[in-house]
Design an enzyme around this catalytic site. Structure first.
Site, PDB file in Angstrom:
ATOM      1  N   CYS A   1       0.858  -1.140  -0.103  1.00 28.11           N
ATOM      2  CA  CYS A   1      -0.004  -0.086  -0.060  1.00 28.11           C
ATOM      3  C   CYS A   1       0.864   1.295  -0.119  1.00 28.11           C
ATOM      4  O   CYS A   1       2.146   1.315   0.260  1.00 28.11           O
ATOM      5  CB  CYS A   1      -0.791   0.116   1.250  1.00 28.11           C
ATOM      6  SG  CYS A   1      -1.675  -1.346   1.773  1.00 28.11           S
TER       7      CYS A   1
ATOM      8  N   LYS B   1       2.940  -9.494 -20.621  1.00 26.98           N
ATOM      9  CA  LYS B   1       2.546  -8.255 -20.667  1.00 26.98           C
ATOM     10  C   LYS B   1       1.042  -8.640 -21.144  1.00 26.98           C
ATOM     11  O   LYS B   1      -0.019  -7.820 -20.862  1.00 26.98           O
ATOM     12  CB  LYS B   1       3.016  -7.337 -21.651  1.00 26.98           C
ATOM     13  CG  LYS B   1       4.426  -6.459 -21.152  1.00 26.98           C
ATOM     14  CD  LYS B   1       3.990  -5.591 -19.930  1.00 26.98           C
ATOM     15  CE  LYS B   1       5.310  -5.127 -19.463  1.00 26.98           C
ATOM     16  NZ  LYS B   1       6.133  -5.841 -18.483  1.00 26.98           N
TER      17      LYS B   1
ATOM     18  N   ASN C   1       1.257  -0.189   5.870  1.00 27.19           N
ATOM     19  CA  ASN C   1       1.934  -0.855   4.743  1.00 27.19           C
ATOM     20  C   ASN C   1       2.371  -2.311   5.299  1.00 27.19           C
ATOM     21  O   ASN C   1       3.593  -2.053   5.963  1.00 27.19           O
ATOM     22  CB  ASN C   1       2.600  -0.069   3.730  1.00 27.19           C
ATOM     23  CG  ASN C   1       3.175  -0.784   2.600  1.00 27.19           C
ATOM     24  OD1 ASN C   1       2.767  -1.630   2.334  1.00 27.19           O
ATOM     25  ND2 ASN C   1       4.442  -0.491   2.424  1.00 27.19           N
ATOM     26  N   GLY C   2       1.982  -3.444   4.796  1.00 32.04           N
ATOM     27  CA  GLY C   2       2.571  -4.462   5.076  1.00 32.04           C
ATOM     28  C   GLY C   2       1.772  -5.441   5.686  1.00 32.04           C
ATOM     29  O   GLY C   2       0.635  -5.544   5.635  1.00 32.04           O
TER      30      GLY C   2
ATOM     31  N   HIS D   1       8.064 -30.784 -26.245  1.00 29.68           N
ATOM     32  CA  HIS D   1       7.985 -31.327 -25.174  1.00 29.68           C
ATOM     33  C   HIS D   1       6.864 -31.354 -24.289  1.00 29.68           C
ATOM     34  O   HIS D   1       6.826 -31.932 -23.293  1.00 29.68           O
ATOM     35  CB  HIS D   1       9.395 -31.329 -24.237  1.00 29.68           C
ATOM     36  CG  HIS D   1      10.704 -31.581 -25.027  1.00 29.68           C
ATOM     37  ND1 HIS D   1      11.030 -32.574 -25.206  1.00 29.68           N
ATOM     38  CD2 HIS D   1      11.450 -30.531 -25.663  1.00 29.68           C
ATOM     39  CE1 HIS D   1      12.132 -32.769 -26.037  1.00 29.68           C
ATOM     40  NE2 HIS D   1      12.396 -31.346 -26.399  1.00 29.68           N
TER      41      HIS D   1
ATOM     42  N   TRP E   1      -3.798  -1.730  -1.214  1.00 25.43           N
ATOM     43  CA  TRP E   1      -3.836  -3.142  -2.294  1.00 25.43           C
ATOM     44  C   TRP E   1      -4.106  -4.204  -1.297  1.00 25.43           C
ATOM     45  O   TRP E   1      -3.094  -4.652  -0.425  1.00 25.43           O
ATOM     46  CB  TRP E   1      -2.238  -3.090  -2.677  1.00 25.43           C
ATOM     47  CG  TRP E   1      -2.203  -4.214  -3.912  1.00 25.43           C
ATOM     48  CD1 TRP E   1      -2.748  -4.496  -5.269  1.00 25.43           C
ATOM     49  CD2 TRP E   1      -1.616  -5.517  -3.652  1.00 25.43           C
ATOM     50  NE1 TRP E   1      -2.434  -5.609  -5.725  1.00 25.43           N
ATOM     51  CE2 TRP E   1      -1.960  -6.550  -4.743  1.00 25.43           C
ATOM     52  CE3 TRP E   1      -0.925  -6.234  -2.512  1.00 25.43           C
ATOM     53  CZ2 TRP E   1      -1.396  -7.575  -5.042  1.00 25.43           C
ATOM     54  CZ3 TRP E   1      -0.454  -7.584  -2.703  1.00 25.43           C
ATOM     55  CH2 TRP E   1      -0.760  -8.145  -3.707  1.00 25.43           C
TER      56      TRP E   1
ATOM     57  N   GLU F   1       8.886 -12.214 -21.631  1.00 24.55           N
ATOM     58  CA  GLU F   1       8.187 -10.677 -21.308  1.00 24.55           C
ATOM     59  C   GLU F   1       7.074 -10.425 -21.991  1.00 24.55           C
ATOM     60  O   GLU F   1       6.054  -9.627 -21.544  1.00 24.55           O
ATOM     61  CB  GLU F   1       9.337  -9.818 -21.632  1.00 24.55           C
ATOM     62  CG  GLU F   1       9.011  -8.389 -21.521  1.00 24.55           C
ATOM     63  CD  GLU F   1       8.482  -7.956 -20.278  1.00 24.55           C
ATOM     64  OE1 GLU F   1       8.595  -8.653 -19.303  1.00 24.55           O
ATOM     65  OE2 GLU F   1       7.848  -6.827 -20.335  1.00 24.55           O
TER      66      GLU F   1
ATOM     67  N   ARG G   1       0.911   1.949  -5.827  1.00 15.05           N
ATOM     68  CA  ARG G   1       1.355   0.998  -4.930  1.00 15.05           C
ATOM     69  C   ARG G   1       0.344   0.171  -4.600  1.00 15.05           C
ATOM     70  O   ARG G   1       0.344  -0.750  -3.903  1.00 15.05           O
ATOM     71  CB  ARG G   1       2.103   1.703  -3.664  1.00 15.05           C
ATOM     72  CG  ARG G   1       3.375   2.390  -3.868  1.00 15.05           C
ATOM     73  CD  ARG G   1       3.711   3.119  -2.527  1.00 15.05           C
ATOM     74  NE  ARG G   1       4.173   1.974  -1.356  1.00 15.05           N
ATOM     75  CZ  ARG G   1       5.504   1.736  -1.369  1.00 15.05           C
ATOM     76  NH1 ARG G   1       6.312   1.953  -2.205  1.00 15.05           N
ATOM     77  NH2 ARG G   1       5.629   0.507  -0.700  1.00 15.05           N
TER      78      ARG G   1
ATOM     79  N   LYS H   1       2.221  -1.670  -8.672  1.00 14.81           N
ATOM     80  CA  LYS H   1       3.397  -1.400  -9.428  1.00 14.81           C
ATOM     81  C   LYS H   1       4.604  -1.875  -8.563  1.00 14.81           C
ATOM     82  O   LYS H   1       5.450  -2.840  -8.902  1.00 14.81           O
ATOM     83  CB  LYS H   1       3.673   0.037  -9.465  1.00 14.81           C
ATOM     84  CG  LYS H   1       5.110   0.471 -10.147  1.00 14.81           C
ATOM     85  CD  LYS H   1       4.811   0.581 -11.669  1.00 14.81           C
ATOM     86  CE  LYS H   1       5.970   0.810 -12.487  1.00 14.81           C
ATOM     87  NZ  LYS H   1       5.985   0.005 -13.670  1.00 14.81           N
TER      88      LYS H   1
ATOM     89  N   GLU I   1      -1.165  -9.529 -17.961  1.00 13.57           N
ATOM     90  CA  GLU I   1      -1.300  -8.422 -17.172  1.00 13.57           C
ATOM     91  C   GLU I   1      -2.174  -7.300 -17.707  1.00 13.57           C
ATOM     92  O   GLU I   1      -2.924  -6.806 -16.918  1.00 13.57           O
ATOM     93  CB  GLU I   1      -0.202  -7.928 -16.233  1.00 13.57           C
ATOM     94  CG  GLU I   1       0.867  -7.329 -16.970  1.00 13.57           C
ATOM     95  CD  GLU I   1       1.866  -6.448 -16.148  1.00 13.57           C
ATOM     96  OE1 GLU I   1       3.138  -6.239 -16.701  1.00 13.57           O
ATOM     97  OE2 GLU I   1       1.676  -6.425 -14.831  1.00 13.57           O
TER      98      GLU I   1
HETATM   99  C1  AGP Z   1       5.762  -5.685 -14.822  1.00 12.32           C
HETATM  100  O1  AGP Z   1       5.012  -5.464 -15.906  1.00 12.32           O
HETATM  101  C2  AGP Z   1       5.292  -6.257 -13.822  1.00 12.32           C
HETATM  102  N1  AGP Z   1       4.343  -5.360 -13.275  1.00 12.32           N
HETATM  103  C3  AGP Z   1       5.864  -7.055 -12.606  1.00 12.32           C
HETATM  104  O2  AGP Z   1       6.519  -8.270 -13.057  1.00 12.32           O
HETATM  105  C4  AGP Z   1       7.326  -6.408 -12.026  1.00 12.32           C
HETATM  106  O3  AGP Z   1       8.372  -6.237 -13.004  1.00 12.32           O
HETATM  107  C5  AGP Z   1       7.621  -7.116 -10.815  1.00 12.32           C
HETATM  108  O4  AGP Z   1       6.791  -6.903  -9.872  1.00 12.32           O
HETATM  109  C6  AGP Z   1       9.215  -6.574 -10.454  1.00 12.32           C
HETATM  110  O5  AGP Z   1       9.284  -5.422  -9.986  1.00 12.32           O
HETATM  111  P1  AGP Z   1      10.508  -4.661  -9.544  1.00 12.32           P
HETATM  112  O6  AGP Z   1      11.170  -4.526 -10.819  1.00 12.32           O
HETATM  113  O7  AGP Z   1      10.027  -3.349  -8.987  1.00 12.32           O
HETATM  114  O8  AGP Z   1      11.199  -5.506  -8.796  1.00 12.32           O
END
Ligand code: AGP
Length: 578
Positions: free
Chosen positions: A2, A464, A98-99, A483, A72, A460, A29, A573, A467
């Site tokens: 959060c 995307k 937060n935590g 496989h 969050w 990668e 966050r 994020k 997500e």
């Molecule tokens: C990326 O698009 C994601 N939102 C997520 O996988 C992110 O890369 C991951 O949480 C790691 O974040 P960081 O680079 O801030 O450690």
């Protein structure tokens, strides 16, 4: 995971204009609910983004002392009552957290035995009631010290007593810092909350607490008073706005030529000494381990690929499984790769491996972040603040940092052409990507195949697609398909192949196999029917070009499907919990 803010000032300030403004800078966050409270006992909280809460706040509402929170959810569903701030039954103590308190059930049972009633399903309500009970006989500072002893878990907490101007703040594992202004102090989860107001910052370390008034602060740890001086932070002054772009994600893809140029310049000037030191550390290490999550893990795979090709023993390991899949000793060099520098899975590994005494290098976008401060050396990727939850420009800049390290170690890579090539890729392909996105928008599954450098890129791109576009996507090694996964390939399933001259043979053979099973094959490469790549891209330039096309594809699919691109569901994020 959060965002928390607390402000205390000599003169009354606008709740909307100051407290909520600072909170909005932390919205990345978490964004499933938000709330605030002032020392007068005025509070509000609501499910949804901070905008929802903000629209209900009277613009004339002022205070001298207040706290705010963007959530969050981890413990307790996304409901108004579970949103922060939380308070004791008499509403005399207001708290944001937060935590995660791991032993909250045990603490809660003890408090219930002593007559405390709980109205929420959160672990945070345990903290407020715990402090409330202790403060019947102790000072706030003693109550916090006692909490340090009794609580297990991670926490950054700010609280105040109704009617007072003092903010109390303490932390373990979760980030917390203090911004110092004239006649005003701001506590926050990260420095961006007060970047518009001050450059003077004090960072909290674990098991530290602070008593903060408008003109003063005093830190303590478990042994007593601390004399902590502020550090001066250099800010990126550019305001963070979407400008002509519909979403931050698109803006952040489009600004990559500038972000890349900025990093390349700094790697040759202000950061060049660190690059040299780090390359020496690589040469002196027995093994090199990259530690990361999500997109940063994909960049780490490329780091491991580059170093392995140069003859070093290098591996990339996902942080949450790090200890189960790696050998570590004092001759190991660990690259902690994290754009936010606050990912808890990464931080907790760094803490756990400390006793082996490995050397640690951070690759971060956020200077002064926890990962940066835990490292022996670092590279700042200088991508500028990334607002969209999906990492785009930070991924590209992390790759550029890796390419520069590989170059210094002897790889024949030139970074010079990268910014111009990125520009060309975007301008030649934006429309083409939109066209393919229309075609793929209703698909349930997409497979992305790569080999050599394009294998991490395939992963990668698939991440995307998941997500941002909410499409189930698998990014995998072309050679591994046969496989097992090929069983899922049926007529009409889209398969995207990432083809560069260095992997053409293997890629084409895998794509022929899936085509034989009726897949719709698309390629990102020089002979692609869908996209136009600049001529003669080397492997490294290709990796960036293919990523940008893949990121744009997930963006336009999501846009076609009206999805909340910058803030996808269930995500945040910066993942600051384990
Ligand atoms: C990326 O698009 C994601 N939102 C997520 O996988 C992110 O890369 C991951 O949480 C790691 O974040 P960081 O680079 O801030 O450690």
């Amino acid at each position: 995971m959060c965002g928390i803010v607390g402000i205390t000032a000599e003169k009354p300030f606008s709740v909307k204009g100051e407290l909520i403004l600072a909170l909005k800078k932390l919205e990345y966050r978490g964004y499933d609910s938000a709330g605030f409270a002032t020392t007068e006992g005025v509070y509000d909280k609501e499910v949804g983004s901070i905008d929802v809460l903000e629209s209900r706040i009277n613009p004339k509402l002022k205070t001298t002392t207040g706290i705010a929170h963007t959530r969050w959810a981890t413990h307790g569903g996304v409901t108004r009552v579970n949103a922060h701030p939380h308070f004791d039954s008499e509403k005399g103590l207001f708290i944001v957290h937060n935590g995660i308190i791991e032993n909250y059930a045990q603490l809660k049972a003890q408090l219930e035995e002593r007559g405390y009633k709980f109205i929420t399903k959160t672990d945070t309500e345990v903290i407020v009631n715990y402090l409330h009970e202790k403060m019947k006989t102790m000072s706030p500072r003693q109550a916090i010290l006692s909490f340090f002893k009794d609580a297990k878990g991670t926490y950054a907490v700010v609280f105040f007593r109704k009617g007072e101007k003092t903010l109390y703040a303490f932390k373990k594992d979760s980030p917390l810092c203090l911004g110092i202004c004239d006649g005003e102090m701001i506590l926050a989860s990260d420095i961006y909350a007060f970047s518009h107001k001050t450059t003077r910052t004090v960072f909290f370390e674990d098991y530290e607490l602070a008593e903060v008034t408008p003109n003063n602060y005093q830190f303590y740890n478990r042994s007593g008073k601390l004399d902590k001086k502020p550090v001066e932070i250099e800010w990126e002054r550019e305001p963070v706005m979407k400008r002509r772009f519909k979403h931050f994600m698109l803006k952040e893809i489009y600004e990559q030529p500038v972000a890349a140029q900025r990093l390349i310049r700094s790697l040759r000037t202000t950061q060049s000494h660190r690059v040299k030191q780090i390359s020496k550390m690589i040469k002196g290490a027995k093994r090199i381990l990259f530690l990361a999550c999500g997109t940063s893990y994909h960049a780490s795979l490329i780091g491991a690929y580059l170093l392995s090709r140069l003859g070093y023993e290098a591996h990339a390991v996902i942080a949450s499984e790090f200890e189960n899949f790696s050998v570590i000793d004092n001759k190991t060099l660990v690259f902690a790769v994290s754009q936010s520098g606050e990912t808890m899975d990464v931080i907790s590994v760094l803490k756990d491996i400390k006793h082996y005494k490995p050397k640690i290098v951070a690759i971060v976008n956020y200077p002064y972040s926890t990962v940066h401060r835990m490292a022996d050396n670092y590279i700042e990727i200088m991508a500028g603040q990334e607002i969209c939850v999906a990492a785009t420009k930070t991924f590209t800049n992390t790759l550029i940092a890796m390419y520069e390290l590989a170059r210094v170690l002897g790889n024949h890579i030139s970074l010079d052409r990268i910014p111009a090539k990125i520009k060309e890729v975007i301008s030649k392909n934006d429309l083409r990507v939109r066209k393919l996105a229309k075609k793929l928008s209703n698909n349930k599954d997409i497979f992305v195949l790569g080999h050599r450098i394009s294998y991490p890129i395939a992963r990668e791109v698939a991440l995307k697609l998941k997500e941002i576009s909410y499409i189930h996507a698998e990014g995998m090694m072309a050679g591994e398909l046969k496989h097992g996964t090929i069983a899922l390939v049926e007529p009409g399933v889209p398969v995207i192949g990432l083809i560069h001259e260095t992997n053409r043979e293997r890629m084409e053979s895998a794509l022929q196999e899936v085509e034989a099973h009726g897949a719709d094959v698309y390629t990102i490469g020089n002979s692609s029917k869908q996209f136009e790549l600049p001529k003669r891209l080397n492997e490294e330039e290709y990796s960036i070009a293919a990523t940008i096309i893949g990121h744009l594809l997930s963006y336009y699919i999501a846009r076609n499907n009206n999805l909340p691109i910058d803030k996808p569901r269930n995500l945040a994020k910066s993942v600051t919990v384990k």
